[in-house]
Design an enzyme around this catalytic site. Structure first.
Site, short mmCIF file in Angstrom:
data_model
loop_
_atom_site.label_atom_id
_atom_site.label_comp_id
_atom_site.label_asym_id
_atom_site.label_seq_id
_atom_site.Cartn_x
_atom_site.Cartn_y
_atom_site.Cartn_z
N SER A 191 39.13 34.33 29.39
CA SER A 191 37.82 34.21 30.02
C SER A 191 37.75 34.88 31.39
O SER A 191 36.70 35.39 31.79
CB SER A 191 37.43 32.73 30.14
OG SER A 191 38.44 32.00 30.80
N HIS A 241 37.51 32.27 36.31
CA HIS A 241 36.18 32.82 36.09
C HIS A 241 35.65 33.52 37.34
O HIS A 241 35.16 34.66 37.26
CB HIS A 241 35.22 31.72 35.67
CG HIS A 241 35.52 31.17 34.30
ND1 HIS A 241 34.68 30.28 33.65
CD2 HIS A 241 36.55 31.39 33.45
CE1 HIS A 241 35.19 29.98 32.47
NE2 HIS A 241 36.34 30.63 32.34
#
Length: 294
Positions: A191, A241
């Site tokens: 991610s 992230h």
């Protein structure tokens, strides 16, 4: 007549675009546009203008970032998905490999065992963890994101530049995780790298003067999912992230900045080098901090 809608690419009718071929004026999307001396041309006009003979690499069709247009504009994305899937099955068959690949700063596998982790020189974990998933839904979610975000971006940047954005975004996310989380907290997943592709996509949309609201809404939604827990079933690393998003946006600016000539490659690859040095500095700083605790 609806004048508020962008035209659609003549080769990809499902894609809106604000760019047209400078020769035939047909609308073209980032995957189809080829950089010309003035503006962009479609593949058909480039072929008509170049004939059937072989052209030197310097005169080959170029994409938006200045890279050579590839026959398969999504090849690297497919390979990255394949690697992630392969690592998933390896971890499924041999679960012991997970602890050797996941991001761990400093840990003991069992009482009395030697200390292991990034702080002991296992720096491979910073990138191997980016390709590691242990739950099928985690893998599927990330690979769908990689396909839908990464495919169009690869077409716009070219293979080498796109791969640099992916790997450096993954490294940037891992560096921030290593710096800000407890050293014995395991982290894994693609991610961070995918958020990096998202950051570069924001820059791409701005560069092409696309409608920014859908892109901004997507970024905000993904950040909300990062910071707001929903049932507590999934532990999300906001550090990965945010680190990936910032890294990808910076690299996207460098790759798509409207600079021509030799300075263009200097800006692009020079920025990649600077980002790598900054990430390495953060990693070494955290390693020195953990080493002092020994």
């Amino acid at each position: 007549m609806d004048t508020g809608r962008l035209p659609r690419c003549y080769r990809h009718p499902d894609r809106d675009t604000g760019i047209s071929c400078t020769r035939c004026e047909r609308p073209i999307c980032p995957e189809c546009m080829i950089s010309a001396s003035v503006g962009f041309q479609c593949p058909e006009c480039v072929r008509e203008g170049s004939g059937t003979g072989h052209r030197p690499a310097a005169n080959a069709p170029r994409n938006l970032a200045g890279g050579v247009v590839a026959a398969d504009p999504q090849l690297v994305t497919k390979i990255l998905i394949g690697i992630n899937v392969a690592v998933f099955f390896v971890a499924l068959i041999a679960p012991a490999v997970v602890i050797q690949l996941e991001l761990l700063g400093r840990y003991r596998e069992f009482p009395g065992a030697p200390i292991e982790g990034i702080s002991t020189g296992q720096y491979h974990r910073l990138l191997t963890s980016v390709f590691l998933h242990v739950e099928w839904w985690h893998l599927v979610g990330n690979m769908l994101g990689l396909w839908f975000i990464g495919g169009p971006l690869e077409a716009a940047l070219g293979r080498a530049r796109y791969l640099a954005v992916y790997l450096l975004s993954g490294l940037g996310g891992s560096a921030l995780v290593y710096l800000l989380t407890p050293s014995n907290t395991p982290t894994l997943g693609a991610s961070g790298a995918i958020f990096g592709l998202l950051g570069a996509t924001v820059v791409l949309a701005r560069r092409l003067r696309y409608e920014m609201r859908p892109v901004i809404v997507m970024v905000v939604l993904m950040l909300v999912l990062t910071f707001v827990p929903f049932g507590g079933a999934l532990s999300i690393s906001w550090q990965a992230h945010v680190g990936g998003l910032i890294t990808g946006a910076v690299l996207g600016l460098a790759m798509l900045w409207p600079v021509t000539g030799r300075n263009r490659a200097l800006v692009q690859w020079g920025t990649c080098a600077v980002v790598f040095v900054l990430a390495a500095s953060v990693i070494l700083l955290r390693t020195a901090e953990l080493t002092e605790l020994t």
